[in-house]
Design a protein around this motif. Structure first.
Motif, short mmCIF file in Angstrom:
data_model
loop_
_atom_site.label_atom_id
_atom_site.label_comp_id
_atom_site.label_asym_id
_atom_site.label_seq_id
_atom_site.Cartn_x
_atom_site.Cartn_y
_atom_site.Cartn_z
N ILE A 111 49.03 50.82 32.53
CA ILE A 111 47.89 51.17 33.51
C ILE A 111 46.49 50.12 33.46
O ILE A 111 45.99 49.51 34.19
N LEU A 112 46.24 49.94 31.93
CA LEU A 112 45.10 49.00 31.61
C LEU A 112 45.25 47.53 31.95
O LEU A 112 44.39 46.91 32.58
N ARG A 113 46.48 47.29 31.81
CA ARG A 113 46.87 45.73 32.35
C ARG A 113 46.72 45.70 33.95
O ARG A 113 46.13 44.67 34.50
N THR A 114 47.01 46.51 34.39
CA THR A 114 47.00 46.84 35.87
C THR A 114 45.35 46.75 36.41
O THR A 114 45.28 45.97 37.47
N ILE A 115 44.49 47.57 35.77
CA ILE A 115 43.11 47.53 36.19
C ILE A 115 42.66 46.11 35.63
O ILE A 115 41.88 45.62 36.50
N LYS A 116 42.90 45.39 34.77
CA LYS A 116 42.37 44.18 34.44
C LYS A 116 42.82 43.24 35.28
O LYS A 116 41.98 42.42 35.48
N GLU A 117 44.09 43.11 35.57
CA GLU A 117 44.63 42.16 36.78
C GLU A 117 43.47 42.24 38.03
O GLU A 117 43.42 41.21 38.51
N GLY A 118 43.40 43.53 38.49
CA GLY A 118 42.63 43.69 39.53
C GLY A 118 41.07 43.07 39.28
O GLY A 118 40.40 42.49 39.89
N TRP A 119 40.73 43.39 37.97
CA TRP A 119 39.22 42.84 37.67
C TRP A 119 39.20 41.24 37.79
O TRP A 119 38.42 40.57 38.03
N ASP A 120 40.37 40.92 36.93
CA ASP A 120 40.36 39.29 36.70
C ASP A 120 40.50 38.78 38.27
O ASP A 120 40.05 37.62 38.34
N ALA A 121 41.02 39.21 39.33
CA ALA A 121 41.05 38.75 40.34
C ALA A 121 39.71 38.61 41.47
O ALA A 121 40.15 37.94 42.36
N ILE A 122 38.75 39.15 40.98
CA ILE A 122 37.60 39.15 41.63
C ILE A 122 37.13 37.98 41.70
O ILE A 122 36.88 37.28 40.63
N PRO A 123 36.71 37.55 42.92
CA PRO A 123 36.21 35.93 42.92
C PRO A 123 35.00 35.72 42.17
O PRO A 123 34.07 36.51 42.22
N ALA A 124 34.67 34.64 41.76
CA ALA A 124 33.35 34.27 40.93
C ALA A 124 32.24 34.60 41.75
O ALA A 124 31.19 34.91 41.06
N ASP A 125 32.21 34.28 43.20
CA ASP A 125 31.01 34.31 43.80
C ASP A 125 30.99 35.92 43.72
O ASP A 125 29.62 36.13 44.44
N MET A 126 31.49 36.90 43.63
CA MET A 126 31.68 38.35 43.74
C MET A 126 31.25 38.99 42.31
O MET A 126 30.80 40.17 42.25
N HIS A 127 30.96 38.17 40.98
CA HIS A 127 30.77 38.75 39.74
C HIS A 127 29.57 39.61 39.71
O HIS A 127 29.48 40.48 39.17
N GLN A 128 28.51 39.01 40.26
CA GLN A 128 27.18 39.84 40.19
C GLN A 128 27.38 41.10 40.96
O GLN A 128 26.75 41.99 40.40
N MET A 129 27.74 41.16 42.03
CA MET A 129 28.09 42.43 42.85
C MET A 129 28.96 43.53 41.86
O MET A 129 28.64 44.69 41.77
N THR A 130 29.99 43.10 41.29
CA THR A 130 30.90 43.86 40.47
C THR A 130 30.09 43.98 39.24
O THR A 130 30.22 45.29 38.83
N SER A 131 29.03 43.54 38.70
CA SER A 131 28.23 43.97 37.50
C SER A 131 27.48 44.99 38.07
O SER A 131 27.09 46.04 37.08
N GLU A 132 26.81 45.00 39.12
CA GLU A 132 25.93 46.07 39.69
C GLU A 132 26.42 47.34 39.98
O GLU A 132 26.21 48.27 39.77
N ALA A 133 27.98 47.12 40.16
CA ALA A 133 28.86 48.42 40.65
C ALA A 133 29.55 48.87 39.65
O ALA A 133 30.10 49.91 39.64
N SER A 134 29.77 48.16 38.40
CA SER A 134 30.75 48.66 37.40
C SER A 134 29.95 49.87 36.47
O SER A 134 29.56 50.63 36.62
#
Length: 134
Positions: A111-134
């Motif tokens: 389960i954790l590996r699947t979540i991590k794969e999704g997190w790792d697939a977030i494009p670099a230009d979206m990292h700031q948005m994921t930081s605010e949403a996490s």
């Protein structure tokens, strides 16, 4: 010698955290949890109860940290669903600890590996948005 290596590794991780983005810190937490789960599985297989306890406790701490990092103020189902998954993983890890159950460890790892794969697939230009949403 072993203490020196551990000290170096801790300084290296601390240095990386000091300059890491929030997105990268979450990635590091996933990596750390997966490492601790692998260590706990190995310890269970080798009947090393002390190492199992240490690794499982560290995995629990990291998964709790991931759960606590969720932004529950955002009214969407993603954070809620992730929280439910983290709670499930914590229950399975506890079962693994009590029953020396490597299958429970494998369940959490998958389960954790699947979540991590999704997190790792977030494009670099979206990292700031994921930081605010996490």
């Amino acid at each position: 010698m072993r203490g020196s290596i551990k000290s170096y590794q801790k300084v290296s991780i601390d240095s990386e955290i000091a300059v890491a983005s929030p997105h990268r810190i979450i990635q590091m937490m996933f990596d750390g949890a997966l490492l601790r789960l692998a260590q706990s599985r190995y310890a269970i297989e080798n009947h090393d109860l002390q190492a199992k306890g240490v690794a499982i406790n560290k995995a629990i701490g990291i998964i709790n940290g991931l759960n606590n990092s969720l932004n529950m103020d955002v009214k969407d189902s993603v954070a809620s669903n992730l929280s439910d998954l983290y709670d499930f993983m914590l229950r399975r890890i506890s079962e693994a600890n009590v029953n020396n159950d490597v299958i429970a460890i494998d369940d959490v790892t998958n389960i954790l590996r699947t979540i991590k794969e999704g997190w790792d697939a977030i494009p670099a230009d979206m990292h700031q948005m994921t930081s605010e949403a996490s």
